[in-house]
Scaffold this active site. Structure first.
Site, short mmCIF file in Angstrom:
data_model
loop_
_atom_site.label_atom_id
_atom_site.label_comp_id
_atom_site.label_asym_id
_atom_site.label_seq_id
_atom_site.Cartn_x
_atom_site.Cartn_y
_atom_site.Cartn_z
N HIS B 65 0.71 -1.20 0.00
CA HIS B 65 -0.02 0.13 -0.01
C HIS B 65 0.90 1.22 0.02
CE1 HIS B 65 -4.21 -1.70 1.74
NE2 HIS B 65 -3.29 -2.30 0.90
N GLU B 67 0.86 3.98 1.61
CA GLU B 67 1.16 4.41 3.09
C GLU B 67 2.53 3.60 3.68
OE1 GLU B 67 -1.75 3.68 1.86
OE2 GLU B 67 -3.45 4.59 2.93
N CYS B 95 -6.49 2.41 5.44
CA CYS B 95 -7.28 0.99 5.68
C CYS B 95 -6.65 0.58 7.18
CB CYS B 95 -6.89 -0.23 5.02
SG CYS B 95 -5.07 -0.75 5.19
N CYS B 98 -2.85 -0.14 7.43
CA CYS B 98 -2.07 1.42 7.33
C CYS B 98 -2.23 2.27 8.40
CB CYS B 98 -2.35 2.19 6.23
SG CYS B 98 -1.65 1.07 4.59
#
Lengths: 167, 167
Positions: B65, B67, B95, B98
């Site tokens: 992801h 992040e 999410c 993260c």
């Protein structure tokens, strides 16, 4: 309980203990380099496809928790970000980041050694693994080789206090 | 509001928009390789010390992801797993994984473009960033360049539907 179910339950218990021992071996590697001893293995079709130990201080990286390192390995091994048929064995109840990653990876099942009352997110502070609001829930098994797992942590923190006294 | 506060607020707003634009540039890179367009930058002392975009399918890795990739970079840059004086700019509400990582890294502040009603963990489904039970809370700023951020996502999913129709 029918005999068949009883046998199956025993078989699963033995398997869980076998893999938790492998996770404990990983935790010991963390202990030996002065990291909080947390270890993890990921199993699919009765094979370990990821194993790792906490290296947060060594790596100077917030992502270097045992669980994330093992998941990264498992993804590499399977060539998929989904770990749908996998079981994770971890010596300590996972934090909010690692629990979140398990839901993201759609992990099937997690087997936990000792619980973490102050920060665990598989039921202690929060149960991120089984929230109905998310698109996936992870099966949880607790207390497998609990004593060995929690003893390793206690020994580590006791050593740490001793070391601190000496300075 | 006193004039001084007003000026400071405007100055912060401009800065937030500047860095969200940088995050949008990252999101565009994801778009261009057919990944859900989410971008992220991490800023400390007015410098970008981490920037990344979603590459989950490309990397076949649940940890890819935007992040997490940006946090990994920032940790490498600072040589510390703690990102205490850092602000993250991210185009979509993070999410559970993260958000959890931000609390683990003790991130100071996160600035969010558009919200994610179905899965966001900075207030939508859950607010992992500001739970009193954890040892750290992250400041949240929402809705910075919200329209641009959500338009990029809408365009992506609209393209995807068109592509699917053609097969």
């Amino acid at each position: 309980m029918a005999l068949k179910d009883e046998l199956e339950k025993n078989r699963q218990k033995k398997k869980d203990e076998k893999y938790m021992k492998a996770a404990l071996k990983e935790a010991k590697k963390a202990y030996d380099i002065n990291e909080v001893p947390i270890g993890c293995v990921i199993v699919r079709d009765d094979k370990i496809i990821g194993k790792a130990y906490n290296k947060r201080n060594t790596d100077k990286n917030v992502l270097s928790h045992a669980e994330l390192l093992a998941m990264q390995q498992a993804c590499k091994k399977t060539g998929d970000w989904r770990l749908e048929d996998c079981t994770m064995y971890v010596t300590l109840e996972p934090c909010q980041m690692c629990s979140g990653a398990m839901v993201q990876a759609r992990l099937k099942r997690v087997v936990i050694g000792s619980m973490n009352a102050k920060a665990g997110c598989a039921g202690s502070v929060l149960n991120i693994l089984q929230m109905e609001e998310f698109n996936h829930q992870v099966e949880i098994e607790k207390g497998v080789l609990e004593e060995e797992c929690s003893q390793m942590l206690s020994a580590f923190f006791s050593d740490l206090r001793e070391q601190k006294k000496q300075f």
